[in-house]
Design a protein around this motif. Structure first.
Motif, mmCIF file in Angstrom:
data_model
loop_
_atom_site.group_PDB
_atom_site.id
_atom_site.type_symbol
_atom_site.label_atom_id
_atom_site.label_comp_id
_atom_site.label_asym_id
_atom_site.label_seq_id
_atom_site.Cartn_x
_atom_site.Cartn_y
_atom_site.Cartn_z
ATOM 1 N N THR A 1 13.422 -33.267 26.348
ATOM 2 C CA THR A 1 13.318 -32.118 27.240
ATOM 3 C C THR A 1 14.395 -31.074 26.983
ATOM 4 O OG1 THR A 1 14.707 -33.071 28.998
ATOM 5 C CG2 THR A 1 12.349 -33.575 29.051
ATOM 6 N N VAL A 2 15.510 -31.465 26.375
ATOM 7 C CA VAL A 2 16.607 -30.512 26.162
ATOM 8 C C VAL A 2 16.804 -30.140 24.696
ATOM 9 C CG1 VAL A 2 17.829 -31.355 28.203
ATOM 10 C CG2 VAL A 2 18.412 -32.305 25.959
ATOM 11 N N GLU A 3 16.102 -30.813 23.778
ATOM 12 C CA GLU A 3 16.454 -30.719 22.366
ATOM 13 C C GLU A 3 16.285 -29.330 21.761
ATOM 14 O OE1 GLU A 3 14.125 -33.285 19.957
ATOM 15 O OE2 GLU A 3 12.204 -32.338 20.449
ATOM 16 N N MET B 1 23.609 -25.651 23.612
ATOM 17 C CA MET B 1 24.127 -26.921 24.098
ATOM 18 C C MET B 1 23.008 -27.729 24.733
ATOM 19 S SD MET B 1 27.494 -27.315 23.717
ATOM 20 C CE MET B 1 28.722 -26.232 22.938
ATOM 21 N N ARG B 2 23.059 -29.062 24.511
ATOM 22 C CA ARG B 2 22.018 -29.950 25.033
ATOM 23 C C ARG B 2 22.710 -31.203 25.570
ATOM 24 N NH1 ARG B 2 21.812 -28.180 20.042
ATOM 25 N NH2 ARG B 2 20.311 -26.548 19.547
ATOM 26 N N ILE B 3 22.559 -31.462 26.858
ATOM 27 C CA ILE B 3 23.320 -32.532 27.501
ATOM 28 C C ILE B 3 22.410 -33.350 28.406
ATOM 29 C CG2 ILE B 3 25.283 -33.058 29.009
ATOM 30 C CD1 ILE B 3 26.367 -30.249 28.268
ATOM 31 N N VAL B 4 22.528 -34.675 28.322
ATOM 32 C CA VAL B 4 21.865 -35.585 29.254
ATOM 33 C C VAL B 4 22.941 -36.473 29.866
ATOM 34 C CG1 VAL B 4 20.280 -37.534 29.489
ATOM 35 C CG2 VAL B 4 19.634 -35.561 28.083
ATOM 36 N N ILE B 5 22.988 -36.514 31.196
ATOM 37 C CA ILE B 5 23.993 -37.296 31.919
ATOM 38 C C ILE B 5 23.269 -38.369 32.723
ATOM 39 C CG2 ILE B 5 25.872 -37.230 33.600
ATOM 40 C CD1 ILE B 5 26.190 -34.248 32.993
ATOM 41 N N LEU B 6 23.637 -39.628 32.501
ATOM 42 C CA LEU B 6 23.024 -40.740 33.213
ATOM 43 C C LEU B 6 24.045 -41.388 34.140
ATOM 44 C CD1 LEU B 6 20.956 -42.477 30.377
ATOM 45 C CD2 LEU B 6 20.294 -40.595 31.890
ATOM 46 N N ASP B 7 23.856 -41.181 35.432
ATOM 47 C CA ASP B 7 24.651 -41.880 36.443
ATOM 48 C C ASP B 7 23.748 -42.978 36.987
ATOM 49 O OD1 ASP B 7 26.546 -42.672 38.213
ATOM 50 O OD2 ASP B 7 26.592 -40.818 39.378
#
Length: 481
Positions: A120-122, A127-133
């Motif tokens: 979805t961000v590629e 800038m492309r960021i995925v954050i998993l909490d």
């Protein structure tokens, strides 16, 4: 290429997902608070935020598709997920609230994979960021063996935690807890990781890589070293301030990265120096760029060569590419065409599109000691175009239009032109709106069809680039019209 900030529909977009009220597995306490708090924090620093709370899989899948399309014309795209996450056979999955899993296969069918989030961000431009909490506990208990290929297995369950991520270059994946560890939900209203993010994200002038480092240190301190956040992958060598520039600091995303890095505050340069000593190649790149700016007192080309050499030897393709340019031009080092070619090839072997595109020109022109070979040059141009290098996309489209690529036709040329627009090439935008007749009518007609397919154009497919087509081209680029 510089893209005026006011002209784009949304420079920074974020999708924030919170899952709490699970129907078939244990609910989570703080995830909705975390998602709402992070969404508000991002909105306060001018992100266009999509917030999805307690969303079932079918709805979430549609939201991901819409966000991916929006992300294509953004400078930065960020996804944050707070909820249950598990590893199944080495792959990570984020679980929506309606998942009812009895086997590994159920997890895979009824969840969203990390790869889907990355997709979805590629295509974001910078800038492309995925954050998993996520992965705050093992929600499945001993129900299934997450490590087994036997989808009906009921053996001992996984020890918790996510598998290490291996995103493509230019993508950063941030975990609340290092792979194999379980994140804490927190004793207050927010998780330790979300709390740290909400505190550090809004700080103006804090470069993004240093921001994540400070978040890590905060969580370690808050949890008594029980939880260690970790990042995977690598950002490009463009410095980025999530909350914008600090007072007296220039907020710039420029092609000349030496100018951009030179705006970094002195205390952050000290942090880069410390990180470089630990082997962090992006810090080495930033320090090298700063020392290649002749307009500041840190100008020191020989020192830049030293930093780039260390990063190149560690395998960083951008460092290999930048070092190649210095050897080619004799900046900070004696000119050495053979060494330059070796470094360009090393970067190209890692699919670094700039190096591949330049190798196309070198083979076409016979530079750096190469024998001119236009046919081989075409293979480099096509490869760079397929890696979404905007200049290569435009040039390869022109080569197709000229009939120099027998295996491809007007539809292929139009596809490359459309992707170059979506990638943010202002040169392509200007050429297609001001000089469209440089392409044949068949290619222009195919471009209209491409724009129509993606919902930007509803006129006739006549190949005439009039006001309607120009408006569609601008909208595809990311402008209002």
């Amino acid at each position: 290429m510089l893209i005026p900030a006011a002209a784009t529909a949304a420079d920074r977009v974020a999708l924030v997902v919170g899952m709490s009220d699970y129907k078939h597995i244990p609910a989570l306490d703080n995830t909705l608070n975390d998602a709402r708090g992070l969404a508000e924090t991002l909105e306060d620093i001018d992100f266009d935020v999509t917030l999805a709370l307690d969303t079932p899989l079918a709805e979430l899948s549609g939201i991901l598709g819409d966000f991916a399309f929006k992300a294509e014309t953004s400078e930065l795209a960020l996804v944050y997920f707070a909820g249950h996450g598990v590893e199944v056979q080495g792959e990570n999955f984020l679980i929506p609230i309606d998942a009812n899993v009895q086997s590994n296969a159920d997890v895979q069918r009824q969840s969203v994979s990390l790869d889907q989030l990355l997709a979805t961000v590629e295509r974001a431009r910078k800038m492309r960021i995925v954050i998993l909490d996520s992965c705050r506990d093992n929600p499945l208990g001993d129900l299934i063996d997450l490590t087994s290929a036997d989808t009906d297995g009921t053996a001992e369950a996984s020890g918790g935690g996510l598998a290490p991520a291996s995103p493509d270059r230019g993508l950063l994946v941030a975990y609340a807890a290092k792979d194999g560890q379980v994140a804490l939900d927190g004793s207050g209203d927010n998780s330790p990781y979300a709390t740290a993010l909400m505190e550090r994200l809004p700080e103006p002038g804090l470069e993004i890589s240093l921001m994540f480092r400070q978040v890590r240190d905060m969580v370690l301190q808050t949890t008594g070293n029980r939880q260690e956040p970790h990042t995977y992958g690598s950002l490009s060598g463009v410095p980025f301030y999530l909350a914008g520039a600090a007072e007296g600091q220039e907020d710039v995303i420029a092609e000349d990265r030496s100018v951009a890095w030179s705006t970094l505050r002195p205390e952050q340069e000290e942090q880069l120096l410390a990180l470089a000593d630990t082997g962090d190649t992006r810090s080495m790149l930033g320090l090298a760029y700063m020392r290649l700016n002749p307009n500041v007192n840190t100008f020191d080309p020989e020192s830049a060569v030293g930093y780039l050499t260390r990063a190149a030897e560690a395998g960083a393709p951008e460092a290999q590419f930048e070092l190649a340019k210095l050897y080619e031009r004799g900046i900070g080092v004696e000119p050495d065409p053979a060494r330059a070619l070796e470094l360009y090839r090393a970067a190209a072997e890692q699919d670094f599109a700039d190096a591949i595109n330049d190798l196309g020109f070198f083979h076409h022109q016979g530079s750096l000691g190469l024998i001119p070979d236009p046919q081989r040059a075409l293979t480099f141009f096509e490869r760079a175009a397929d890696l979404r290098h905007p200049q290569a996309q435009f040039n390869f489209a022109a080569l197709i239009d000229d009939g120099l690529i027998p295996s491809k036709g007007p539809e292929d040329a139009a596809g490359y032109l459309y992707q170059a627009l979506r990638s943010g090439s202002i040169d392509v935008l200007n050429l297609l709106t001001e000089r469209p007749t440089m392409f044949k009518t068949e290619t222009r007609r195919a471009l209209q069809a491409e724009l129509q397919t993606h919902g930007f154009y509803d006129g006739g497919l006549d190949g005439q680039i009039g006001p309607g087509s120009i408006t569609a081209i601008r909208r595809a680029f990311g402008l209002e019209g």
